[in-house]
Scaffold this active site. Structure first.
Site, PDB file in Angstrom:
ATOM      1  N   ASN A   7       0.870  -1.166   0.000  1.00  0.00           N
ATOM      2  CA  ASN A   7       0.000   0.000   0.000  1.00  0.00           C
ATOM      3  C   ASN A   7       0.915   1.225   0.000  1.00  0.00           C
ATOM      4  O   ASN A   7       1.503   1.560   1.028  1.00  0.00           O
ATOM      5  CB  ASN A   7      -0.919  -0.002   1.221  1.00  0.00           C
ATOM      6  CG  ASN A   7      -1.840   1.207   1.282  1.00  0.00           C
ATOM      7  OD1 ASN A   7      -1.444   2.307   0.936  1.00  0.00           O
ATOM      8  ND2 ASN A   7      -3.072   0.999   1.732  1.00  0.00           N
ATOM      9  N   GLU A  34      -3.898   2.054  -2.914  1.00  0.00           N
ATOM     10  CA  GLU A  34      -3.951   3.479  -2.579  1.00  0.00           C
ATOM     11  C   GLU A  34      -3.040   4.297  -3.497  1.00  0.00           C
ATOM     12  O   GLU A  34      -2.191   5.066  -3.029  1.00  0.00           O
ATOM     13  CB  GLU A  34      -3.621   3.731  -1.104  1.00  0.00           C
ATOM     14  CG  GLU A  34      -4.833   3.619  -0.197  1.00  0.00           C
ATOM     15  CD  GLU A  34      -4.664   4.369   1.113  1.00  0.00           C
ATOM     16  OE1 GLU A  34      -5.154   5.510   1.193  1.00  0.00           O
ATOM     17  OE2 GLU A  34      -4.058   3.815   2.044  1.00  0.00           O
ATOM     18  N   TYR A 106      -8.036  -3.668  -2.479  1.00  0.00           N
ATOM     19  CA  TYR A 106      -7.957  -2.670  -1.411  1.00  0.00           C
ATOM     20  C   TYR A 106      -9.335  -2.625  -0.760  1.00  0.00           C
ATOM     21  O   TYR A 106     -10.220  -1.881  -1.167  1.00  0.00           O
ATOM     22  CB  TYR A 106      -7.554  -1.311  -1.978  1.00  0.00           C
ATOM     23  CG  TYR A 106      -7.531  -0.199  -0.969  1.00  0.00           C
ATOM     24  CD1 TYR A 106      -6.971  -0.393   0.294  1.00  0.00           C
ATOM     25  CD2 TYR A 106      -8.060   1.049  -1.268  1.00  0.00           C
ATOM     26  CE1 TYR A 106      -6.953   0.622   1.224  1.00  0.00           C
ATOM     27  CE2 TYR A 106      -8.049   2.077  -0.340  1.00  0.00           C
ATOM     28  CZ  TYR A 106      -7.490   1.863   0.907  1.00  0.00           C
ATOM     29  OH  TYR A 106      -7.483   2.873   1.839  1.00  0.00           O
ATOM     30  N   ASP A 147      -4.260  -4.887   0.642  1.00  0.00           N
ATOM     31  CA  ASP A 147      -4.628  -4.291   1.934  1.00  0.00           C
ATOM     32  C   ASP A 147      -6.071  -4.682   2.214  1.00  0.00           C
ATOM     33  O   ASP A 147      -7.005  -4.114   1.637  1.00  0.00           O
ATOM     34  CB  ASP A 147      -4.457  -2.777   1.861  1.00  0.00           C
ATOM     35  CG  ASP A 147      -4.830  -2.077   3.154  1.00  0.00           C
ATOM     36  OD1 ASP A 147      -5.290  -2.762   4.093  1.00  0.00           O
ATOM     37  OD2 ASP A 147      -4.686  -0.839   3.222  1.00  0.00           O
ATOM     38  N   ASN A 149      -7.587  -4.329   5.110  1.00  0.00           N
ATOM     39  CA  ASN A 149      -8.187  -3.516   6.177  1.00  0.00           C
ATOM     40  C   ASN A 149      -8.919  -4.396   7.196  1.00  0.00           C
ATOM     41  O   ASN A 149      -9.973  -4.028   7.717  1.00  0.00           O
ATOM     42  CB  ASN A 149      -9.129  -2.455   5.600  1.00  0.00           C
ATOM     43  CG  ASN A 149      -8.418  -1.145   5.326  1.00  0.00           C
ATOM     44  OD1 ASN A 149      -7.630  -0.673   6.137  1.00  0.00           O
ATOM     45  ND2 ASN A 149      -8.675  -0.566   4.156  1.00  0.00           N
ATOM     46  N   ASP A 247       2.671   4.584   5.332  1.00  0.00           N
ATOM     47  CA  ASP A 247       2.452   4.054   6.679  1.00  0.00           C
ATOM     48  C   ASP A 247       2.316   2.531   6.676  1.00  0.00           C
ATOM     49  O   ASP A 247       2.205   1.908   7.732  1.00  0.00           O
ATOM     50  CB  ASP A 247       1.245   4.704   7.359  1.00  0.00           C
ATOM     51  CG  ASP A 247       0.050   4.877   6.434  1.00  0.00           C
ATOM     52  OD1 ASP A 247       0.059   4.315   5.317  1.00  0.00           O
ATOM     53  OD2 ASP A 247      -0.908   5.574   6.820  1.00  0.00           O
ATOM     54  N   HIS A 248       2.319   1.920   5.499  1.00  0.00           N
ATOM     55  CA  HIS A 248       2.377   0.464   5.355  1.00  0.00           C
ATOM     56  C   HIS A 248       3.785   0.052   4.949  1.00  0.00           C
ATOM     57  O   HIS A 248       4.540   0.851   4.369  1.00  0.00           O
ATOM     58  CB  HIS A 248       1.422  -0.025   4.266  1.00  0.00           C
ATOM     59  CG  HIS A 248      -0.027   0.163   4.581  1.00  0.00           C
ATOM     60  ND1 HIS A 248      -0.870  -0.887   4.894  1.00  0.00           N
ATOM     61  CD2 HIS A 248      -0.798   1.281   4.613  1.00  0.00           C
ATOM     62  CE1 HIS A 248      -2.089  -0.434   5.096  1.00  0.00           C
ATOM     63  NE2 HIS A 248      -2.074   0.886   4.944  1.00  0.00           N
TER      64      HIS A 248
END
Length: 256
Positions: A7, A34, A106, A147, A149, A247-248
């Site tokens: 991501n 993303e 995603y 990702d 989530n 941040d991943h």
């Protein structure tokens, strides 16, 4: 063959980080999430110069998914998840590479819970299960990668008691993830490290990365037909510590 998911949290703003990691890690197949860029602003020239072919589905400011392959042809199957023709969010792209079905996804975040975003997340998961059940029923070599989530278990998050009412950790989504595994999908990283606390995401706030206060959101699931080829895998955690990084962190596996 090395297969990875990352991501990137904005492909154009973090392109130097992505290219640096591609050069260092040398993955054969990469799924990105993303992108946060419209279709025409995907940096295909830079990706080609790095040695990769690519297909992608962009979306202005939000979402966006892509599949990269080095020295292999990419045959696109579809760029939306079947089941809801009204869904315009760019969250799924499916292709065949080297006779393997690659499903780059995603999955919706779903917050705040409760609410329409959480309802959308559950409906999206239901559509994903319906599509991916077809691969299991047809005994195809397939990979669900990206990702999700979803924090699958308490082992996959720092201080799980704080996340009970978060859409990433709600019991409904954890049960849905377990239903995928019961259908036959193998959580590759967890199978390689059954008892280790492994994270793939660390928030930018509160020095989360420095404290290793993270969570495991990025997954690579293998269909039964291909699961026996799994030979290794890990998280390139150090990439999260690079300047202007996502941040991943990238997650990868190797197949024999």
């Amino acid at each position: 063959m090395k297969i990875a998911t990352y991501n990137v949290n904005g492909i154009n703003g973090r392109l130097p980080v992505l290219l640096r990691w591609l050069e260092e890690a040398q993955p054969d197949i990469v799924c990105l999430q993303e992108l946060k860029a419209p279709q025409e602003r995907f940096p295909i020239d830079a990706i080609n110069a790095a040695g990769y072919n690519a297909i992608w589905h962009g979306q202005k400011s939000w979402n966006g998914v892509a599949i990269l392959a080095r020295d292999m042809e990419i045959t696109e199957v579809q760029r939306s998840l079947p089941g809801d023709p009204e869904d315009q969010q760019s969250r799924y792209i499916e292709a065949i590479i080297n006779q393997i079905v690659i499903c780059c996804l995603y999955l919706p975040n779903g917050n705040p819970y409760p609410g329409p975003k959480f309802d959308y997340k559950l409906s999206w998961i239901k559509r994903l299960k319906k599509r991916t059940n077809q691969f299991i029923d047809m005994d195809l070599p397939a990979i669900l990668i990206g990702d999700f989530n979803i924090i699958p278990t308490p082992l996959d998050v720092y201080k799980p008691e704080r996340w009970e009412d978060n859409a990433l950790y709600r019991i409904e989504v954890r049960k849905a993830y377990q239903q995928l595994l019961k259908k036959g999908w193998l959580d590759s990283i967890r199978s390689l490290y059954p008892d280790e606390q492994i994270f793939t995401f660390w928030d930018y706030l509160y020095k989360s990365y420095d404290r290793n206060a993270g969570m495991r959101l990025d997954h690579i699931l293998l269909s039964p037909y291909i699961a026996g080829r799994l030979s290794g895998g890990n998280v390139d955690k150090h990439v999260r510590g690079w300047e202007k990084s996502s941040d991943h962190a990238p997650v990868w596996i190797s197949l024999e």
